[in-house]
Design a protein around this motif. Structure first.
Motif, PDB file in Angstrom:
ATOM      1  N   LYS A   1     -33.074  34.963  30.970  1.00  0.00           N
ATOM      2  CA  LYS A   1     -33.424  33.784  30.168  1.00  0.00           C
ATOM      3  C   LYS A   1     -32.984  32.543  30.929  1.00  0.00           C
ATOM      4  O   LYS A   1     -31.789  32.344  31.178  1.00  0.00           O
ATOM      5  CB  LYS A   1     -32.768  33.838  28.787  1.00  0.00           C
ATOM      6  N   HIS A   2     -33.927  31.707  31.272  1.00  0.00           N
ATOM      7  CA  HIS A   2     -33.658  30.577  32.159  1.00  0.00           C
ATOM      8  C   HIS A   2     -32.936  29.428  31.478  1.00  0.00           C
ATOM      9  O   HIS A   2     -32.553  28.473  32.141  1.00  0.00           O
ATOM     10  CB  HIS A   2     -34.960  30.079  32.781  1.00  0.00           C
ATOM     11  N   ILE A   3     -32.695  29.509  30.173  1.00  0.00           N
ATOM     12  CA  ILE A   3     -31.929  28.456  29.502  1.00  0.00           C
ATOM     13  C   ILE A   3     -30.503  28.393  30.060  1.00  0.00           C
ATOM     14  O   ILE A   3     -29.831  27.360  29.990  1.00  0.00           O
ATOM     15  CB  ILE A   3     -31.900  28.686  27.969  1.00  0.00           C
ATOM     16  N   TYR A   4     -30.051  29.507  30.660  1.00  0.00           N
ATOM     17  CA  TYR A   4     -28.699  29.540  31.216  1.00  0.00           C
ATOM     18  C   TYR A   4     -28.581  28.746  32.516  1.00  0.00           C
ATOM     19  O   TYR A   4     -27.474  28.626  33.064  1.00  0.00           O
ATOM     20  CB  TYR A   4     -28.245  30.985  31.400  1.00  0.00           C
ATOM     21  N   LEU A   5     -29.696  28.196  32.987  1.00  0.00           N
ATOM     22  CA  LEU A   5     -29.619  27.233  34.090  1.00  0.00           C
ATOM     23  C   LEU A   5     -28.740  26.044  33.720  1.00  0.00           C
ATOM     24  O   LEU A   5     -28.170  25.385  34.586  1.00  0.00           O
ATOM     25  CB  LEU A   5     -31.023  26.738  34.455  1.00  0.00           C
ATOM     26  N   TYR A   6     -28.649  25.776  32.414  1.00  0.00           N
ATOM     27  CA  TYR A   6     -27.810  24.679  31.939  1.00  0.00           C
ATOM     28  C   TYR A   6     -26.375  24.797  32.469  1.00  0.00           C
ATOM     29  O   TYR A   6     -25.723  23.788  32.749  1.00  0.00           O
ATOM     30  CB  TYR A   6     -27.756  24.670  30.405  1.00  0.00           C
ATOM     31  N   VAL A   7     -25.860  26.027  32.535  1.00  0.00           N
ATOM     32  CA  VAL A   7     -24.453  26.212  32.916  1.00  0.00           C
ATOM     33  C   VAL A   7     -24.301  26.666  34.365  1.00  0.00           C
ATOM     34  O   VAL A   7     -23.178  26.927  34.813  1.00  0.00           O
ATOM     35  CB  VAL A   7     -23.749  27.217  31.968  1.00  0.00           C
TER      36      VAL A   7
END
Length: 526
Positions: A199-205
């Motif tokens: 899940k690429h939303i974890y690019l945030y961190v």
């Protein structure tokens, strides 16, 4: 509880907590599920019945595949179990298909994959300092942390009512964090690289991981004052980390590179044609910005300073549109949100590099990256608050100041998820679960830090208590007013804006703590 206390030595209390929450998840199987249920059913069908070359092109349903390849393969693996429940759920053209067997399979698939989350929580508990442990089991930091994570209200309603797989994904993140605390840096880096391709939303961190691994793993020693010993840099370690990222990325994206489909995959993963805010405004800075624009436009119309005919039709008047233009304030572009997000993240990255505080400092930076991206990101989903809430749980049992931030963030963040469950049968469920989790969180952390100053000042207490009247108005008063037909978006707007204030306060308070805490000076690396 006495039985749990008797089992402290063998850790049976953890198994009891995990089993208890699993039984609760089973009880939630018949509850309402959102369109995400159909999203994942459709992805099961796509990955099972179509060749890989069509996965990111298939568009029979509006719910097209828009997660990275590892998650697509995850759905593919699940589909080979799903066929034994109901073969019809794997037909791409069976839109909105929801048989009883399909419901059971998808619900149980979430419950089963939560096993990884349970294991990750167990590993995180090993990383907790037990110096503040009380005599009673229920006063021990490890027990409190286990409850805060395993019984997290947000995960329960988002995964096991609304329907998603956040527990499984959060398990990967928490396990990665635990490995870094345990100085198993390569494992931590590998797990996070895998997570990014789920899940690429974890690019945030990702910035927190990159800077911490470079600072704490590639540089093998510090000077006595905590600053970098530049001659300690290890190219071998840097190459090892790069190789992990490369191999994981090659395994994930390689097949689509060979098919010359990477542009199509990325167009699905990053749909910037969507609006600034999600259908329901996530409680962040842009919610406050949009609400201010709305207030200014109303004042402008009342004072005849604005021409009604020149106000954009898609100006968030419904409260639910995705594409819109602001009326008074400047409209926001994806580039503007990216710049704001980077500016918000940079101080935490700076502190991680120049004020090293070990794994705990990394965790604080990770949370600030997650919160900053939530606050200023483009088209943020309200559920993304869990990216900050879950890791913040680890900090909450360490210091009273962090416990205070956790309670404000969690209470407001969890309440902001209420609009996800808008059906009447789920109303008492969400209220009861929220109350139980919030009361436990506050009482247990107050007990843990009872020898220190109060966790809330009077303004924070007043603010948190205000969530009660807000809920009464939105659920029990507003539906019977004349405003319901003319201004149906008001409950969503009030919820989003009110919660945005609390989340902004928690973000600011954590940032002040990170910026003012002294560095940990050590000669050797952690």
């Amino acid at each position: 509880m006495a039985a749990l206390g008797a089992a402290t030595g063998g850790g049976s209390w953890f198994s009891a907590l995990a089993l208890g929450v699993t039984l609760l998840k089973c009880l939630l199987i018949p509850t309402y599920h959102s369109t995400d249920f159909e999203v994942h059913r459709n992805w099961l069908a796509i990955t099972h019945s179509l060749p890989i070359s069509q996965w990111y092109y298939e568009a029979t349903s509006e719910w097209t595949l828009d997660y990275p390849p590892f998650f697509a393969w995850f759905e593919y693996a699940l589909s080979h179990v799903a066929k034994y429940f109901d073969q019809e759920m794997l037909n791409v053209r069976n839109l909105n298909y929801s048989s009883s067997r399909t419901l059971l399979f998808q619900r149980f698939s979430v419950i089963f994959t939560d096993t990884l989350f349970v294991y990750a929580v167990h590993e995180c508990c090993k990383c907790i300092d037990g110096k503040k442990a009380g005599k009673e089991l229920t006063e021990k930091p490890k027990f409190i942390l286990s409850v805060l994570l395993l019984w997290n209200f947000g995960l329960l309603i988002v995964d096991h009512i609304h329907f998603q797989y956040n527990g499984f994904l959060s398990g990967l993140m928490l396990l990665s964090i635990a490995r870094l605390f345990q100085k198993r840096h390569m494992e931590g880096a590998f797990l996070f690289a895998v997570l990014l391709h789920f899940k690429h939303i974890y690019l945030y961190v990702a910035p927190a991981y990159g800077v911490y691994l470079l600072r704490s793993y590639c540089f093998t020693a510090n000077k006595p004052d905590g600053s970098i010993r530049w001659n300690s840099f290890s190219f071998l370690r840097l190459i090892s980390l790069g190789l992990i990222v490369f191999l994981v990325s090659a395994l994930s994206l390689g097949p689509f590179l060979a098919l010359n489909q990477l542009p199509q995959v990325f167009s699905r993963l990053f749909p910037f044609k969507r609006g600034l805010c999600h259908a329901y405004w996530a409680p962040n800075f842009w919610a406050l910005y949009s609400a201010l624009d709305k207030v200014l436009s109303i004042i402008g119309l009342e004072l005849k300073l604005l021409d009604p005919s020149k106000i954009p039709r898609a100006s968030m008047t419904s409260g639910l549109v995705q594409q819109f233009q602001h009326t008074v304030l400047p409209s926001v572009t994806p580039l503007a949100t990216l710049i704001c997000t980077l500016i918000a993240i940079l101080p935490s990255i700076f502190c991680l590099w120049f004020k090293p505080q070990g794994p705990r400092g990394f965790l604080r930076c990770l949370i600030l990256c997650a919160l900053s991206s939530f606050m200023f990101g483009w088209h943020v989903h309200e559920k993304a608050i869990l990216l900050a809430v879950l890791p913040m749980s680890l900090l909450s049992v360490g210091k009273a100041g962090d416990a205070s931030i956790f309670l404000i963030l969690t209470t407001t963040g969890h309440y902001s998820l209420f609009p996800l469950l808008f059906t009447a049968p789920e109303l008492p469920i969400k209220i009861l679960l929220m109350l139980l989790f919030t009361i436990y969180s506050i009482s247990s952390l107050k007990t843990l830090f009872r020898k220190e100053k109060p966790l809330f000042n009077w303004m924070e207490t007043f603010y948190l208590l205000g969530l009660g009247p807000l809920e009464v108005f939105c659920e029990f008063v507003f539906p019977f007013t004349s405003w319901k037909l003319k201004y149906p978006f008001i409950p969503l707007l009030l919820t989003s804006v009110y919660c945005a204030v609390g989340i902004t306060h928690a973000w600011f308070k954590l940032y002040v703590s990170v910026l003012t805490d002294p560095p940990v000076g050590k000669t050797k690396k952690q």
